[in-house]
Design a protein around this motif. Structure first.
Motif, PDB file in Angstrom:
ATOM      1  N   ASP A  91     -70.354 144.765  -6.501  1.00  0.00           N
ATOM      2  CA  ASP A  91     -71.393 145.652  -7.041  1.00  0.00           C
ATOM      3  C   ASP A  91     -70.943 147.107  -6.980  1.00  0.00           C
ATOM      4  O   ASP A  91     -71.199 147.887  -7.897  1.00  0.00           O
ATOM      5  CB  ASP A  91     -72.701 145.493  -6.273  1.00  0.00           C
ATOM      6  N   LYS A  94     -68.413 147.698  -9.729  1.00  0.00           N
ATOM      7  CA  LYS A  94     -69.105 147.728 -11.028  1.00  0.00           C
ATOM      8  C   LYS A  94     -69.799 149.076 -11.228  1.00  0.00           C
ATOM      9  O   LYS A  94     -69.752 149.654 -12.319  1.00  0.00           O
ATOM     10  CB  LYS A  94     -70.104 146.580 -11.135  1.00  0.00           C
ATOM     11  N   ARG A  95     -70.446 149.588 -10.190  1.00  0.00           N
ATOM     12  CA  ARG A  95     -71.087 150.919 -10.287  1.00  0.00           C
ATOM     13  C   ARG A  95     -70.039 152.009 -10.497  1.00  0.00           C
ATOM     14  O   ARG A  95     -70.245 152.938 -11.276  1.00  0.00           O
ATOM     15  CB  ARG A  95     -71.925 151.207  -9.040  1.00  0.00           C
ATOM     16  N   ASN A  97     -67.234 151.696 -12.026  1.00  0.00           N
ATOM     17  CA  ASN A  97     -66.817 151.601 -13.425  1.00  0.00           C
ATOM     18  C   ASN A  97     -67.888 152.093 -14.388  1.00  0.00           C
ATOM     19  O   ASN A  97     -67.563 152.662 -15.432  1.00  0.00           O
ATOM     20  CB  ASN A  97     -66.388 150.174 -13.760  1.00  0.00           C
ATOM     21  N   GLN A  98     -69.158 151.891 -14.058  1.00  0.00           N
ATOM     22  CA  GLN A  98     -70.227 152.440 -14.895  1.00  0.00           C
ATOM     23  C   GLN A  98     -70.156 153.968 -14.900  1.00  0.00           C
ATOM     24  O   GLN A  98     -70.283 154.609 -15.944  1.00  0.00           O
ATOM     25  CB  GLN A  98     -71.598 151.984 -14.401  1.00  0.00           C
ATOM     26  N   SER A  99     -69.943 154.535 -13.725  1.00  0.00           N
ATOM     27  CA  SER A  99     -69.801 155.997 -13.639  1.00  0.00           C
ATOM     28  C   SER A  99     -68.574 156.464 -14.406  1.00  0.00           C
ATOM     29  O   SER A  99     -68.619 157.457 -15.123  1.00  0.00           O
ATOM     30  CB  SER A  99     -69.688 156.431 -12.171  1.00  0.00           C
ATOM     31  N   SER A 101     -67.122 155.071 -16.947  1.00  0.00           N
ATOM     32  CA  SER A 101     -67.390 154.964 -18.385  1.00  0.00           C
ATOM     33  C   SER A 101     -68.230 156.148 -18.877  1.00  0.00           C
ATOM     34  O   SER A 101     -67.939 156.732 -19.922  1.00  0.00           O
ATOM     35  CB  SER A 101     -68.102 153.637 -18.670  1.00  0.00           C
ATOM     36  N   ARG A 102     -69.242 156.514 -18.129  1.00  0.00           N
ATOM     37  CA  ARG A 102     -70.102 157.645 -18.509  1.00  0.00           C
ATOM     38  C   ARG A 102     -69.334 158.962 -18.556  1.00  0.00           C
ATOM     39  O   ARG A 102     -69.665 159.859 -19.311  1.00  0.00           O
ATOM     40  CB  ARG A 102     -71.261 157.767 -17.535  1.00  0.00           C
ATOM     41  N   GLU A 107     -61.587 152.804 -16.351  1.00  0.00           N
ATOM     42  CA  GLU A 107     -62.166 151.823 -15.448  1.00  0.00           C
ATOM     43  C   GLU A 107     -61.051 151.113 -14.681  1.00  0.00           C
ATOM     44  O   GLU A 107     -59.918 151.036 -15.140  1.00  0.00           O
ATOM     45  CB  GLU A 107     -63.015 150.823 -16.226  1.00  0.00           C
TER      46      GLU A 107
END
Length: 177
Positions: A91, A94-95, A97-99, A101-102, A107
């Protein structure tokens, strides 16, 4: 990707806190850190565990001028049987990588991130506290060190992961999902 390991000699390592009363969140750091470089066209490469050290930044580093940096935080606990357990590591990646990407940052493969983090913990396992509720806090961090003035995503990221926040007395359930 293989991880090169460069360990400090035993006599050069820091003394571990003797008791939980000596733990200081944000002030106690372990002996080593994990670094992985990124270069556009080459991807993530040059994974290595090295002695904990200062970062060197060019005054034009894109993280300074355009805030191209991010971090995540996760905990490693010692179980009653002496084994080690991470709290929801996938988790966290994944967070991260979300950051990334933004922020138009590259990633990192979640499974590589997890396996490299486990290798760092294997090296630093003596830093994981033994008392209930205490943990080793790990801070995966991505920082654009490419020297460039101009608005665009950086093309290079030395990636540092390791003991940014050191040891702390943190509460939570010791489980891994």
């Amino acid at each position: 990707m293989e991880i090169e390991v460069n360990l400090l000699p035993s006599e050069s390592r820091k003394e571990k806190p003797g008791s939980d009363d000596e733990l200081s969140f944000g002030d106690t750091f372990s002996d080593h850190m994990l670094m992985v470089d990124y270069k556009e066209g080459q991807g993530w490469h040059n994974a290595r565990i090295v002695p904990y050290e200062d970062l060197r930044l060019d005054p034009a580093a894109m993280s300074i001028h355009y805030a191209q940096s991010l971090f995540e935080g996760l905990k490693c606990y010692r179980r009653k049987d002496g084994g080690l357990q991470l709290f929801r590591p996938r988790d966290n990646f994944k967070r991260l990588n979300q950051s990334a990407s933004r922020l138009c940052m590259p990633e990192l493969d979640v499974e590589f991130g997890l396996s490299s983090l486990k290798e760092l913990i294997r090296v630093e396992q003596d830093w994981v506290p033994r008392s209930r509720g205490a943990s080793l806090y790990l801070r995966p961090t991505m920082l654009a060190t490419e020297p460039h003035l101009g608005v665009r995503p950086a093309r290079e990221y030395p990636r540092r992961r390791g003991r940014y926040q050191g040891l702390g007395q943190l509460r939570g359930q010791p489980l891994c999902r």
